[in-house]
Enzyme design. Sequence first.
Site, PDB file in Angstrom:
ATOM      1  N   ARG A 124       0.827  -1.217   0.000  1.00 52.36           N
ATOM      2  CA  ARG A 124       0.000   0.000   0.000  1.00 52.36           C
ATOM      3  C   ARG A 124       0.863   1.270   0.000  1.00 52.36           C
ATOM      4  O   ARG A 124       0.698   2.154  -0.836  1.00 52.36           O
ATOM      5  CB  ARG A 124      -0.927  -0.001   1.221  1.00 52.36           C
ATOM      6  CG  ARG A 124      -2.098  -0.941   1.074  1.00 52.36           C
ATOM      7  CD  ARG A 124      -2.912  -0.961   2.347  1.00 52.36           C
ATOM      8  NE  ARG A 124      -2.225  -1.724   3.374  1.00 52.36           N
ATOM      9  CZ  ARG A 124      -2.664  -2.880   3.865  1.00 52.36           C
ATOM     10  NH1 ARG A 124      -3.802  -3.380   3.452  1.00 52.36           N
ATOM     11  NH2 ARG A 124      -1.993  -3.530   4.787  1.00 52.36           N
ATOM     12  N   ILE A 125       1.800   1.361   0.973  1.00 48.25           N
ATOM     13  CA  ILE A 125       2.591   2.589   1.107  1.00 48.25           C
ATOM     14  C   ILE A 125       3.660   2.653   0.012  1.00 48.25           C
ATOM     15  O   ILE A 125       3.892   3.721  -0.576  1.00 48.25           O
ATOM     16  CB  ILE A 125       3.219   2.679   2.517  1.00 48.25           C
ATOM     17  CG1 ILE A 125       2.099   2.740   3.567  1.00 48.25           C
ATOM     18  CG2 ILE A 125       4.142   3.884   2.636  1.00 48.25           C
ATOM     19  CD1 ILE A 125       2.557   2.559   5.003  1.00 48.25           C
ATOM     20  N   ASP A 163       9.693  -6.545  -4.854  1.00 45.27           N
ATOM     21  CA  ASP A 163       8.704  -7.164  -3.972  1.00 45.27           C
ATOM     22  C   ASP A 163       8.521  -8.599  -4.439  1.00 45.27           C
ATOM     23  O   ASP A 163       8.384  -8.834  -5.640  1.00 45.27           O
ATOM     24  CB  ASP A 163       7.362  -6.397  -4.084  1.00 45.27           C
ATOM     25  CG  ASP A 163       6.394  -6.734  -2.960  1.00 45.27           C
ATOM     26  OD1 ASP A 163       6.145  -7.938  -2.717  1.00 45.27           O
ATOM     27  OD2 ASP A 163       5.897  -5.802  -2.326  1.00 45.27           O
ATOM     28  N   PRO A 213       6.824  -5.135   5.749  1.00 44.54           N
ATOM     29  CA  PRO A 213       6.507  -5.389   7.166  1.00 44.54           C
ATOM     30  C   PRO A 213       7.773  -5.915   7.858  1.00 44.54           C
ATOM     31  O   PRO A 213       8.696  -6.378   7.185  1.00 44.54           O
ATOM     32  CB  PRO A 213       5.451  -6.495   7.105  1.00 44.54           C
ATOM     33  CG  PRO A 213       5.241  -6.828   5.682  1.00 44.54           C
ATOM     34  CD  PRO A 213       6.247  -6.139   4.851  1.00 44.54           C
ATOM     35  N   ALA A 273       9.299   2.375   7.695  1.00 47.44           N
ATOM     36  CA  ALA A 273       8.499   1.169   7.942  1.00 47.44           C
ATOM     37  C   ALA A 273       8.674   0.672   9.380  1.00 47.44           C
ATOM     38  O   ALA A 273       7.808   0.928  10.222  1.00 47.44           O
ATOM     39  CB  ALA A 273       8.849   0.105   6.924  1.00 47.44           C
ATOM     40  N   ARG A 274       9.779   0.019   9.679  1.00 47.54           N
ATOM     41  CA  ARG A 274      10.058  -0.446  11.030  1.00 47.54           C
ATOM     42  C   ARG A 274      11.572  -0.440  11.247  1.00 47.54           C
ATOM     43  O   ARG A 274      12.335  -0.833  10.354  1.00 47.54           O
ATOM     44  CB  ARG A 274       9.530  -1.880  11.245  1.00 47.54           C
ATOM     45  CG  ARG A 274       8.025  -1.978  11.405  1.00 47.54           C
ATOM     46  CD  ARG A 274       7.530  -1.342  12.716  1.00 47.54           C
ATOM     47  NE  ARG A 274       6.075  -1.376  12.857  1.00 47.54           N
ATOM     48  CZ  ARG A 274       5.258  -0.373  12.550  1.00 47.54           C
ATOM     49  NH1 ARG A 274       5.725   0.755  12.066  1.00 47.54           N
ATOM     50  NH2 ARG A 274       3.950  -0.480  12.750  1.00 47.54           N
ATOM     51  N   ASP A 316      12.047   7.539  10.038  1.00 46.19           N
ATOM     52  CA  ASP A 316      10.878   7.834  10.861  1.00 46.19           C
ATOM     53  C   ASP A 316      10.705   6.754  11.934  1.00 46.19           C
ATOM     54  O   ASP A 316       9.829   6.857  12.779  1.00 46.19           O
ATOM     55  CB  ASP A 316       9.628   7.898   9.977  1.00 46.19           C
ATOM     56  CG  ASP A 316       8.408   8.417  10.722  1.00 46.19           C
ATOM     57  OD1 ASP A 316       8.537   9.473  11.377  1.00 46.19           O
ATOM     58  OD2 ASP A 316       7.349   7.766  10.671  1.00 46.19           O
ATOM     59  N   GLU A 360      13.345   3.175  19.201  1.00 49.06           N
ATOM     60  CA  GLU A 360      12.346   4.256  19.319  1.00 49.06           C
ATOM     61  C   GLU A 360      11.489   4.185  20.585  1.00 49.06           C
ATOM     62  O   GLU A 360      11.072   5.217  21.101  1.00 49.06           O
ATOM     63  CB  GLU A 360      11.465   4.342  18.065  1.00 49.06           C
ATOM     64  CG  GLU A 360      10.525   3.181  17.844  1.00 49.06           C
ATOM     65  CD  GLU A 360       9.702   3.373  16.564  1.00 49.06           C
ATOM     66  OE1 GLU A 360      10.288   3.446  15.480  1.00 49.06           O
ATOM     67  OE2 GLU A 360       8.463   3.437  16.671  1.00 49.06           O
ATOM     68  N   HIS A 417       8.422   8.714  14.484  1.00 43.94           N
ATOM     69  CA  HIS A 417       7.300   7.870  14.013  1.00 43.94           C
ATOM     70  C   HIS A 417       6.061   8.739  13.778  1.00 43.94           C
ATOM     71  O   HIS A 417       4.966   8.441  14.278  1.00 43.94           O
ATOM     72  CB  HIS A 417       6.999   6.753  15.021  1.00 43.94           C
ATOM     73  CG  HIS A 417       6.409   5.542  14.381  1.00 43.94           C
ATOM     74  ND1 HIS A 417       6.833   4.256  14.629  1.00 43.94           N
ATOM     75  CD2 HIS A 417       5.418   5.419  13.458  1.00 43.94           C
ATOM     76  CE1 HIS A 417       6.121   3.404  13.909  1.00 43.94           C
ATOM     77  NE2 HIS A 417       5.250   4.089  13.185  1.00 43.94           N
TER      78      HIS A 417
HETATM   79  P1  NAD Z   1       1.606  -3.761   2.927  1.00 44.97           P
HETATM   80  O1  NAD Z   1       1.350  -5.062   3.604  1.00 44.97           O
HETATM   81  O2  NAD Z   1       0.513  -3.121   2.149  1.00 44.97           O
HETATM   82  O3  NAD Z   1       2.888  -3.880   1.970  1.00 44.97           O
HETATM   83  C1  NAD Z   1       4.064  -4.521   2.335  1.00 44.97           C
HETATM   84  C2  NAD Z   1       4.711  -5.058   1.067  1.00 44.97           C
HETATM   85  O4  NAD Z   1       6.011  -5.582   1.410  1.00 44.97           O
HETATM   86  C3  NAD Z   1       3.928  -6.210   0.429  1.00 44.97           C
HETATM   87  O5  NAD Z   1       3.711  -5.936  -0.941  1.00 44.97           O
HETATM   88  C4  NAD Z   1       4.837  -7.415   0.609  1.00 44.97           C
HETATM   89  O6  NAD Z   1       4.747  -8.362  -0.456  1.00 44.97           O
HETATM   90  C5  NAD Z   1       6.206  -6.746   0.620  1.00 44.97           C
HETATM   91  N1  NAD Z   1       7.268  -7.558   1.199  1.00 44.97           N
HETATM   92  C6  NAD Z   1       7.198  -8.470   2.194  1.00 44.97           C
HETATM   93  N2  NAD Z   1       8.422  -9.009   2.412  1.00 44.97           N
HETATM   94  C7  NAD Z   1       9.272  -8.407   1.543  1.00 44.97           C
HETATM   95  C8  NAD Z   1      10.667  -8.529   1.287  1.00 44.97           C
HETATM   96  N3  NAD Z   1      11.434  -9.384   1.975  1.00 44.97           N
HETATM   97  N4  NAD Z   1      11.212  -7.744   0.326  1.00 44.97           N
HETATM   98  C9  NAD Z   1      10.454  -6.886  -0.392  1.00 44.97           C
HETATM   99  N5  NAD Z   1       9.124  -6.743  -0.198  1.00 44.97           N
HETATM  100  C10 NAD Z   1       8.544  -7.486   0.760  1.00 44.97           C
HETATM  101  O7  NAD Z   1       2.112  -2.788   4.103  1.00 44.97           O
HETATM  102  P2  NAD Z   1       1.967  -1.193   4.152  1.00 44.97           P
HETATM  103  O8  NAD Z   1       0.636  -0.836   4.727  1.00 44.97           O
HETATM  104  O9  NAD Z   1       2.383  -0.632   2.856  1.00 44.97           O
HETATM  105  O10 NAD Z   1       3.047  -0.859   5.297  1.00 44.97           O
HETATM  106  C11 NAD Z   1       4.441  -0.932   5.005  1.00 44.97           C
HETATM  107  C12 NAD Z   1       5.259  -0.654   6.255  1.00 44.97           C
HETATM  108  O11 NAD Z   1       4.989   0.672   6.740  1.00 44.97           O
HETATM  109  C13 NAD Z   1       4.977  -1.595   7.427  1.00 44.97           C
HETATM  110  O12 NAD Z   1       6.211  -1.959   8.036  1.00 44.97           O
HETATM  111  C14 NAD Z   1       4.190  -0.726   8.386  1.00 44.97           C
HETATM  112  O13 NAD Z   1       4.362  -1.163   9.705  1.00 44.97           O
HETATM  113  C15 NAD Z   1       4.827   0.632   8.151  1.00 44.97           C
HETATM  114  N6  NAD Z   1       4.008   1.781   8.564  1.00 44.97           N
HETATM  115  C16 NAD Z   1       4.660   2.887   9.038  1.00 44.97           C
HETATM  116  C17 NAD Z   1       3.930   4.018   9.417  1.00 44.97           C
HETATM  117  C18 NAD Z   1       4.610   5.263   9.937  1.00 44.97           C
HETATM  118  O14 NAD Z   1       3.935   6.182  10.413  1.00 44.97           O
HETATM  119  N7  NAD Z   1       5.916   5.378   9.860  1.00 44.97           N
HETATM  120  C19 NAD Z   1       2.525   4.010   9.322  1.00 44.97           C
HETATM  121  C20 NAD Z   1       1.895   2.874   8.813  1.00 44.97           C
HETATM  122  C21 NAD Z   1       2.646   1.765   8.421  1.00 44.97           C
END
Ligand code: NAD
Length: 330
Positions: free
Chosen positions: A155-156, A175, A206, A233-234, A258, A263, A295
């Site tokens: 998504r992001i 991906d 993730p 992300a994390r 971020d 953290e 964050h």
């Molecule tokens: P999502 O599940 O929509 O997308 C994650 C993508 O990563 C998927 O397409 C998956 O196939 C891919 N993926 C998994 N393992 C992988 C790998 N080894 N190599 C490459 N790609 C891989 O998740 P999202 O909603 O887009 O969230 C992404 C990250 O952002 C998460 O870690 C989430 O915790 C973090 N996040 C951060 C904030 C913030 O404020 N900083 C807010 C929301 C989410």
Amino acid sequence: MKVAFFDASVDEIPYIQQWEQATGDEIIQIPDFLSKENVHLVAGCDAVSTKQIPVIDDEVYPQLAEFGIHHLALRSVGYNVVNFELANQYDLTITNVPAYSPRAIAENGLTVGLNLLRKLSTIQARMRRLDFTLPTSLLSDEIFTKTVGVIGVGRIGTATAQLYHALGANVLGYDPVYNAANEAFLTYTDLPTLLTQADIITIHTPLDESTYHLIGEPEFQQMKPGAIFINQARGGLVDTATLIQHLENGHLGGAGLDVLSSESEFFWKQFTTPTDLPADYQRLAALDNVIVTPHSAYYTNLAVQNMVRQSLTECQHFLTGEKLLYKVEP
Ligand code: NAD
């Protein structure tokens, strides 16, 4: 419906009030997390919503069942605070808000990426030291001449790729899950190709056992001299000590972070003494070309509004028997 709304924060209040006015529902705002000490506040309510950072006490599950509550609407993406064995035992359905606003995070990442590309934070730091000179080290680039690598095109990652593509950048994506529709704005590639070709690398996967320290010494070594690295992300996705080495020795051109593994020790808290902060942050904060944010990438009005509305919509759906959009089934 009457909803016990735990961990209600000031930024949520306007959206709670809007919901009440539009629906006639009664939302009981409780400032604390759901716990064994305050679970009795759900008495007489039809539904429960919480943002919840601490793990939910085991004693809460039977008590919710006693009060006739069979749905817990989390207003967060994460659901690791829930004991699903107990949730199943006490017939408690869990929903979350998996995507309150991918654009919020993507726009924040783009802002940081452009700032670092144009060396704005370095220029500002020099000016704070009363240095207004323009050495060649401040020469920068335009985004439409650059390649951006997006690791994790979910998504992001997708929203991020679309924004950079709209500005004319060449966007690479890595991906394990392929989505043909994304070819409209990026080119899928393998991780080594992305790492060696991208000028800006931004990670959006993730965090789990398979992605812990996905970016470590071998990956940083493959990055171009001057590459910019962004992690929203994390923290655990990245070996922070190695990242700091590659920033301090001048290999990388900058970093936007971020999230950090450390953290929980300091994000969303206030300090008076800089030396009380974690050692990794102190080293990062000493670098002009590093932007650390607490964050906060998600923190927009739309994201907060969506957290409130989507969780209350799930409460409504549960009570009327409509299909739940975000039932968590780990
Ligand atoms: P999502 O599940 O929509 O997308 C994650 C993508 O990563 C998927 O397409 C998956 O196939 C891919 N993926 C998994 N393992 C992988 C790998 N080894 N190599 C490459 N790609 C891989 O998740 P999202 O909603 O887009 O969230 C992404 C990250 O952002 C998460 O870690 C989430 O915790 C973090 N996040 C951060 C904030 C913030 O404020 N900083 C807010 C929301 C989410």
